[in-house]
Design an enzyme around this catalytic site. Structure first.
Site, PDB file in Angstrom:
ATOM      1  N   GLY A  12      36.751  42.318  43.262  1.00 59.69           N
ATOM      2  CA  GLY A  12      37.731  43.815  43.578  1.00 59.69           C
ATOM      3  C   GLY A  12      36.128  44.611  43.358  1.00 59.69           C
ATOM      4  O   GLY A  12      36.797  45.852  43.610  1.00 59.69           O
ATOM      5  N   ALA A  13      35.019  43.823  43.686  1.00 60.72           N
ATOM      6  CA  ALA A  13      33.897  45.392  43.227  1.00 60.72           C
ATOM      7  C   ALA A  13      34.004  46.580  44.133  1.00 60.72           C
ATOM      8  O   ALA A  13      32.880  47.510  43.582  1.00 60.72           O
ATOM      9  CB  ALA A  13      32.782  44.180  42.911  1.00 60.72           C
ATOM     10  N   ALA A  14      34.318  46.112  45.528  1.00 56.48           N
ATOM     11  CA  ALA A  14      33.594  46.928  46.215  1.00 56.48           C
ATOM     12  C   ALA A  14      34.292  48.079  46.061  1.00 56.48           C
ATOM     13  O   ALA A  14      34.872  49.024  47.477  1.00 56.48           O
ATOM     14  CB  ALA A  14      33.766  46.759  47.602  1.00 56.48           C
ATOM     15  N   GLY A  15      36.199  47.435  45.605  1.00 53.63           N
ATOM     16  CA  GLY A  15      37.257  48.822  46.187  1.00 53.63           C
ATOM     17  C   GLY A  15      37.579  50.036  45.136  1.00 53.63           C
ATOM     18  O   GLY A  15      36.775  50.701  44.064  1.00 53.63           O
ATOM     19  N   ILE A  17      39.234  51.204  42.294  1.00 55.93           N
ATOM     20  CA  ILE A  17      39.313  51.162  40.788  1.00 55.93           C
ATOM     21  C   ILE A  17      37.960  50.632  40.554  1.00 55.93           C
ATOM     22  O   ILE A  17      37.818  51.059  39.250  1.00 55.93           O
ATOM     23  CB  ILE A  17      40.493  50.126  40.661  1.00 55.93           C
ATOM     24  CG1 ILE A  17      41.782  50.292  40.695  1.00 55.93           C
ATOM     25  CG2 ILE A  17      40.288  49.669  38.983  1.00 55.93           C
ATOM     26  CD1 ILE A  17      42.433  49.509  40.791  1.00 55.93           C
ATOM     27  N   ASP A  43      33.093  39.288  44.762  1.00 56.22           N
ATOM     28  CA  ASP A  43      34.147  40.377  46.144  1.00 56.22           C
ATOM     29  C   ASP A  43      34.804  39.406  47.365  1.00 56.22           C
ATOM     30  O   ASP A  43      33.205  38.397  48.060  1.00 56.22           O
ATOM     31  CB  ASP A  43      34.258  41.764  46.784  1.00 56.22           C
ATOM     32  CG  ASP A  43      35.068  42.794  46.847  1.00 56.22           C
ATOM     33  OD1 ASP A  43      35.607  42.263  48.400  1.00 56.22           O
ATOM     34  OD2 ASP A  43      35.443  43.367  47.036  1.00 56.22           O
ATOM     35  N   GLN A 113      41.340  31.391  41.111  1.00 54.86           N
ATOM     36  CA  GLN A 113      40.531  32.228  40.465  1.00 54.86           C
ATOM     37  C   GLN A 113      41.160  31.321  38.665  1.00 54.86           C
ATOM     38  O   GLN A 113      40.143  31.583  38.050  1.00 54.86           O
ATOM     39  CB  GLN A 113      41.273  33.864  40.180  1.00 54.86           C
ATOM     40  CG  GLN A 113      40.186  34.415  41.859  1.00 54.86           C
ATOM     41  CD  GLN A 113      40.240  35.828  41.441  1.00 54.86           C
ATOM     42  OE1 GLN A 113      40.712  36.797  40.818  1.00 54.86           O
ATOM     43  NE2 GLN A 113      39.585  36.158  42.877  1.00 54.86           N
ATOM     44  N   VAL A 130      44.761  43.414  36.705  1.00 53.75           N
ATOM     45  CA  VAL A 130      44.615  44.141  37.129  1.00 53.75           C
ATOM     46  C   VAL A 130      45.887  44.277  38.714  1.00 53.75           C
ATOM     47  O   VAL A 130      47.179  45.103  39.081  1.00 53.75           O
ATOM     48  CB  VAL A 130      43.844  45.230  36.951  1.00 53.75           C
ATOM     49  CG1 VAL A 130      44.184  46.846  37.636  1.00 53.75           C
ATOM     50  CG2 VAL A 130      43.435  45.369  36.157  1.00 53.75           C
ATOM     51  N   ASP A 160      50.882  52.743  32.606  1.00 50.44           N
ATOM     52  CA  ASP A 160      52.578  52.930  32.750  1.00 50.44           C
ATOM     53  C   ASP A 160      52.527  53.396  31.049  1.00 50.44           C
ATOM     54  O   ASP A 160      53.237  54.864  31.139  1.00 50.44           O
ATOM     55  CB  ASP A 160      53.417  51.825  33.034  1.00 50.44           C
ATOM     56  CG  ASP A 160      53.340  51.147  34.090  1.00 50.44           C
ATOM     57  OD1 ASP A 160      53.054  51.717  35.262  1.00 50.44           O
ATOM     58  OD2 ASP A 160      52.612  49.893  33.651  1.00 50.44           O
ATOM     59  N   HIS A 188      54.945  45.635  36.171  1.00 48.25           N
ATOM     60  CA  HIS A 188      54.142  46.855  36.275  1.00 48.25           C
ATOM     61  C   HIS A 188      55.199  47.321  38.111  1.00 48.25           C
ATOM     62  O   HIS A 188      54.565  46.844  38.649  1.00 48.25           O
ATOM     63  CB  HIS A 188      52.763  46.413  36.291  1.00 48.25           C
ATOM     64  CG  HIS A 188      52.414  47.702  37.386  1.00 48.25           C
ATOM     65  ND1 HIS A 188      51.968  49.069  36.743  1.00 48.25           N
ATOM     66  CD2 HIS A 188      51.767  48.524  38.031  1.00 48.25           C
ATOM     67  CE1 HIS A 188      51.662  49.790  37.393  1.00 48.25           C
ATOM     68  NE2 HIS A 188      51.154  49.124  38.421  1.00 48.25           N
TER      69      HIS A 188
HETATM   70  N1  LIG Z   1      48.267  47.231  36.944  1.00 47.22           N
HETATM   71  C1  LIG Z   1      48.176  48.502  38.178  1.00 47.22           C
HETATM   72  O1  LIG Z   1      48.476  49.516  36.313  1.00 47.22           O
HETATM   73  C2  LIG Z   1      47.601  48.960  39.218  1.00 47.22           C
HETATM   74  C3  LIG Z   1      47.068  47.849  39.571  1.00 47.22           C
HETATM   75  N2  LIG Z   1      46.534  48.397  40.973  1.00 47.22           N
HETATM   76  C4  LIG Z   1      46.461  47.289  41.581  1.00 47.22           C
HETATM   77  O2  LIG Z   1      44.679  47.160  41.950  1.00 47.22           O
HETATM   78  C5  LIG Z   1      44.476  46.679  43.309  1.00 47.22           C
HETATM   79  C6  LIG Z   1      43.291  47.168  43.824  1.00 47.22           C
HETATM   80  O3  LIG Z   1      43.430  48.101  43.475  1.00 47.22           O
HETATM   81  P1  LIG Z   1      42.121  49.095  44.116  1.00 47.22           P
HETATM   82  O4  LIG Z   1      40.532  49.360  43.830  1.00 47.22           O
HETATM   83  O5  LIG Z   1      42.654  50.616  44.595  1.00 47.22           O
HETATM   84  O6  LIG Z   1      41.851  48.634  45.891  1.00 47.22           O
HETATM   85  P2  LIG Z   1      41.173  48.339  47.172  1.00 47.22           P
HETATM   86  O7  LIG Z   1      41.499  47.767  48.438  1.00 47.22           O
HETATM   87  O8  LIG Z   1      40.521  49.387  46.975  1.00 47.22           O
HETATM   88  O9  LIG Z   1      39.504  47.241  46.822  1.00 47.22           O
HETATM   89  C7  LIG Z   1      40.738  45.966  46.661  1.00 47.22           C
HETATM   90  C8  LIG Z   1      38.699  45.316  46.742  1.00 47.22           C
HETATM   91  O10 LIG Z   1      39.620  43.684  46.311  1.00 47.22           O
HETATM   92  C9  LIG Z   1      38.906  42.875  47.038  1.00 47.22           C
HETATM   93  N3  LIG Z   1      39.558  41.381  46.603  1.00 47.22           N
HETATM   94  C10 LIG Z   1      40.050  41.277  48.075  1.00 47.22           C
HETATM   95  N4  LIG Z   1      40.213  40.135  47.396  1.00 47.22           N
HETATM   96  C11 LIG Z   1      39.761  39.366  46.646  1.00 47.22           C
HETATM   97  C12 LIG Z   1      39.786  37.946  46.267  1.00 47.22           C
HETATM   98  N5  LIG Z   1      40.119  37.082  47.161  1.00 47.22           N
HETATM   99  N6  LIG Z   1      38.533  37.949  45.316  1.00 47.22           N
HETATM  100  C13 LIG Z   1      37.641  39.626  45.100  1.00 47.22           C
HETATM  101  N7  LIG Z   1      37.886  40.156  45.837  1.00 47.22           N
HETATM  102  C14 LIG Z   1      38.993  40.528  46.453  1.00 47.22           C
HETATM  103  C15 LIG Z   1      38.605  44.212  48.217  1.00 47.22           C
HETATM  104  O11 LIG Z   1      37.624  42.990  49.392  1.00 47.22           O
HETATM  105  C16 LIG Z   1      38.837  44.978  47.815  1.00 47.22           C
HETATM  106  O12 LIG Z   1      36.697  44.919  47.781  1.00 47.22           O
HETATM  107  C17 LIG Z   1      45.907  46.591  43.726  1.00 47.22           C
HETATM  108  O13 LIG Z   1      46.136  45.656  43.931  1.00 47.22           O
HETATM  109  C18 LIG Z   1      46.704  47.718  43.654  1.00 47.22           C
HETATM  110  O14 LIG Z   1      47.289  47.688  44.186  1.00 47.22           O
HETATM  111  C19 LIG Z   1      46.197  49.898  40.572  1.00 47.22           C
HETATM  112  C20 LIG Z   1      46.486  50.399  39.990  1.00 47.22           C
HETATM  113  C21 LIG Z   1      47.607  50.771  38.815  1.00 47.22           C
HETATM  114  O1  LIG Z   2      51.418  51.431  43.250  1.00 46.95           O
HETATM  115  C1  LIG Z   2      51.110  51.492  43.500  1.00 46.95           C
HETATM  116  O2  LIG Z   2      50.143  50.696  43.533  1.00 46.95           O
HETATM  117  C2  LIG Z   2      49.502  51.564  42.286  1.00 46.95           C
HETATM  118  C3  LIG Z   2      49.790  50.908  40.853  1.00 46.95           C
HETATM  119  O3  LIG Z   2      49.643  50.178  40.799  1.00 46.95           O
HETATM  120  C4  LIG Z   2      50.053  52.482  40.342  1.00 46.95           C
HETATM  121  O4  LIG Z   2      49.461  53.360  40.374  1.00 46.95           O
HETATM  122  O5  LIG Z   2      50.694  51.970  39.458  1.00 46.95           O
END
Ligand SMILES: NC(=O)C1=CN([C@@H]2O[C@H](COP(=O)(O)OP(=O)(O)OC[C@H]3O[C@@H](n4cnc5c(N)ncnc54)[C@H](O)[C@@H]3O)[C@@H](O)[C@H]2O)C=CC1
Ligand SMILES: O=C([O-])CC(=O)C(=O)O
Length: 323
Positions: A12-15, A17, A43, A113, A130, A160, A188
């Site tokens: 998810g390197a372009a995302g 987080i 990605d 993966q 994550v 959390d 989570h």
């Molecule tokens: N566990 C936790 O506490 C938390 C989890 N998250 C989750 O983390 C994830 C990422 O969040 P963001 O970076 O904000 O999302 P984002 O949407 O900005 O980035 C996600 C990236 O993953 C890439 N992606 C999608 N499928 C893929 C695959 N098969 N292989 C490699 N890359 C792939 C996308 O192209 C995109 O660049 C979300 O699922 C979000 O809900 C977010 C915050 C806290």
């Molecule tokens: O709620 C969401 O989609 C993002 C997340 O996991 C968090 O901030 O804990």
């Protein structure tokens, strides 16, 4: 002479987080200031242009520890011989998509993966999931990596935990670093349970210092459970820098130890506390010598049991929805 670079895969390197996480890793926030690293950025094919932009910015930071960057859309290339992997990339929920569809879409990603990690990752690699639904994604990954030690996989509950630490420290007027023995149990998701039962600040029970059961049950627990949603509402996007920070905190403690203190990690259950075997569930742990041990033998009262049952029920539901 500098040591061999540690290989860190990040999906998810372009995302968003990763827009924080990658720069923190390159700065030495995981392995320290004398350990060179190589970043493997995975990605989707359609995200490669955006990844290239991030790589240009990483280069422009001239991080002394960043020896090499690999960009790829191939999980096998990303995970080949890695020491650590942050699995951030997952599919967000889109219009009209039910939770079940989201689970299925992400299950497919973590199956692929998991198989790649099984075949090519270093046997001692630590894998932190994550991407949401993080716990169930981690279970799927483990099920698809039969030759990879499931104890080398965890999912992130540290955000959390950190959120609860700050709210408790504010209420008790102490430092976050003074607090020990806080636990975040479960999934989570909004069913998670931030539990202060054993928590102390400077050795004194926090529940006595704060002495406000109503605040604990009606404010703290629901606020931590809804914090992610509150951030989306305020920012128009989900937590990114704090999620990246928590990912580094969880991985760093797992690698380098917690000095006898507790933290929360979501790890594969071996049946402790009635959590069905195979579920990946938030529990109290201590880390030492690159390994975690679940804090066992805690007595849970009726309130704790009912909260834990609810979040376990949700995890079982997610598992069953995919079978
Ligand atoms: N566990 C936790 O506490 C938390 C989890 N998250 C989750 O983390 C994830 C990422 O969040 P963001 O970076 O904000 O999302 P984002 O949407 O900005 O980035 C996600 C990236 O993953 C890439 N992606 C999608 N499928 C893929 C695959 N098969 N292989 C490699 N890359 C792939 C996308 O192209 C995109 O660049 C979300 O699922 C979000 O809900 C977010 C915050 C806290
Ligand atoms: O709620 C969401 O989609 C993002 C997340 O996991 C968090 O901030 O804990």
């Amino acid at each position: 002479m500098q040591s061999t670079p540690k290989k860190i895969a990040v999906t998810g390197a372009a995302g968003q987080i990763c827009y924080s996480l990658l720069f923190r890793l390159a700065n030495g926030d995981l392995y320290g200031k004398s350990q060179p690293i190589e970043l493997r950025l995975l990605d989707l094919p359609q995200a490669q242009d955006a990844v290239r932009g991030v790589v240009m910015e990483l280069e422009d930071c001239a991080f002394p520890l960043l020896h090499n960057i690999v960009m790829t859309d191939d999980p096998r290339q990303a995970f080949e011989g890695v020491d650590a992997a942050f699995l951030v990339g997952s599919r967000p929920r889109s219009k009209g998509m039910e939770r079940r569809d989201l689970l299925a879409a992400n299950a497919e990603i973590f199956k692929v993966q998991g198989r790649a990690i099984n075949e090519v990752a270093g046997r001692r690699a630590k894998i932190l999931v994550v991407g949401n639904p993080a716990n169930t994604n981690a279970s799927i990954l483990i099920a698809n990596a039969p030759d990879f030690n499931p104890r080398q996989v965890s999912s992130m509950i540290r955000l959390d935990h950190n959120r609860a630490l700050t709210q408790l420290a504010r209420k008790a007027a102490c430092g976050v670093g003074d607090i020990d023995k806080l636990v975040v149990w479960g999934n989570h998701s909004p069913t998670m349970f931030a539990d202060w039962t054993y928590a102390t600040a400077a050795g004194r029970p926090l529940s006595e210092t704060i002495a406000d059961d109503h605040w604990y049950k009606e404010v703290l627990i629901p606020e931590i459970a809804r914090r992610g949603t509150a951030i989306i509402e305020a920012r128009g996007a989900s937590s990114a820098a704090s999620a990246a920070n928590a990912a580094i905190d969880q991985m760093r403690d797992w690698m380098h130890g917690t000095d006898g203190r507790w933290t929360s990690m979501a790890v594969i259950s071996q049946g402790q506390y009635g959590i069905p075997e195979g579920l990946v569930c938030g529990v109290p742990v201590m880390c030492e010598d690159g390994d975690y041990s679940v804090v066992e033998g805690l007595d849970l009262d009726g309130f704790q049991k009912s909260k834990l049952d609810k979040t376990i029920e949700e995890l079982v539901g997610e598992r069953d929805a995919l079978s």
